[in-house]
Design an enzyme around this catalytic site. Structure first.
Site, PDB file in Angstrom:
ATOM      1  N   HIS A 140      21.379  16.355   1.327  1.00 49.81           N
ATOM      2  CA  HIS A 140      20.192  15.507   1.163  1.00 49.81           C
ATOM      3  C   HIS A 140      19.970  14.617   2.384  1.00 49.81           C
ATOM      4  O   HIS A 140      20.814  14.532   3.288  1.00 49.81           O
ATOM      5  CB  HIS A 140      20.312  14.660  -0.103  1.00 49.81           C
ATOM      6  N   CYS A 156      28.632  14.114  -1.047  1.00 51.66           N
ATOM      7  CA  CYS A 156      27.470  14.911  -0.645  1.00 51.66           C
ATOM      8  C   CYS A 156      27.413  15.033   0.878  1.00 51.66           C
ATOM      9  O   CYS A 156      28.122  14.338   1.610  1.00 51.66           O
ATOM     10  CB  CYS A 156      26.185  14.269  -1.160  1.00 51.66           C
TER      11      CYS A 156
END
Length: 259
Positions: A140, A156
């Site tokens: 992301h 992440c």
């Protein structure tokens, strides 16, 4: 004379009736044959159209599947770099910000399972979710671009917003993602102790070893549940170890994970 005339008229009428019946029969036969031929042609046309549609659909699906296989993502946690590969050739590279030693980015082979825009709350402008079995992880954007290149996330893979937006257009759901890095952890978190509630690659590695040795019968999903604890206890009893149901240095050695 009248009888002869009557006989002639009867013969003439009979002949005309036979001709008419023949014409009617011929006409009816032609109409039936024509209708059958039209129906056959119509059926053949519909069948051909349907066949071509199915072939087209199959080819489209094959092309999409081929595109998913041809385009892959390789994430190098040793260098904090994400590469887009096409037929094994790098076509794009981007800097990334992966997880910390305590909250590492998962290692292994995964797939993109969803794509979305503007998650907010620090996730930047794009999100590409991964099918990691022990948690919600993805690639992301970020609202802190100065941290790209550093190990600062909760697991992440962070990217610059402009980079993840470009990646978003290149990648389809189903794309394979290879993440390469320190599977046993780094620093003080390398070979950390494991117990119920632990998650991640080390748990997955322990489950694999226990399963191969015939002690674990559950799913190798990287989540330390009671089924994993029970398998650890069975292994410990079998090898004359203290039965704690937990994984420490001695267990890593006995499982052949640590020398």
């Amino acid at each position: 004379m009248s009888e002869v005339g009557s006989t002639s008229r009867d013969a003439y009428n009979a002949e005309n009736l036979a001709d008419n019946r023949y014409q009617i029969k011929t006409t009816t036969h032609f109409e039936i044959k024509h209708a059958y031929l039209c129906k056959t042609i119509k059926f053949a046309f519909v069948f051909k159209v349907l066949f071509l549609f199915l072939v087209s659909l199959s080819l489209t699906q094959n092309v999409e599947a081929k595109n998913q296989d041809v385009i892959t993502i390789y994430i190098n946690l040793w260098e904090n770099q994400l590469s887009v590969m096409e037929d094994g050739v790098v076509i794009a590279q981007y800097p990334i910000g992966p997880g910390t030693d305590r909250t590492p980015t998962p290692i292994g082979r995964f797939k993109i399972i969803d794509k979305s825009r503007n998650w907010g709350h620090g996730f930047g402008t794009r999100w590409l979710g991964l099918d990691v079995p022990w948690g919600n992880y993805g690639i992301h954007g970020t609202n802190k671009p100065v941290l790209i290149g550093k190990n600062v996330s909760s697991g992440c893979v962070r990217m610059h917003n402009e980079d993840v937006e470009e990646l978003f257009t290149r990648i389809n759901v189903g794309t394979t993602v290879y993440i390469d890095g320190p599977i046993t952890g780094l620093g003080e978190w390398e070979f950390r102790n494991l117990a119920i509630g632990s998650k991640g690659n080390l748990v997955q590695l322990v489950q694999n070893r226990l399963k191969a040795a015939g002690f674990y019968y559950g799913v190798v999903d990287g989540i330390y549940r009671e089924t994993t604890e029970d398998a650890v206890k069975r292994f410990q009893r079998s090898h004359g170890l203290p039965v704690t149901g937990q994984i420490g240095e001695r267990m890593y050695i006995e499982l052949g994970i640590l020398e």
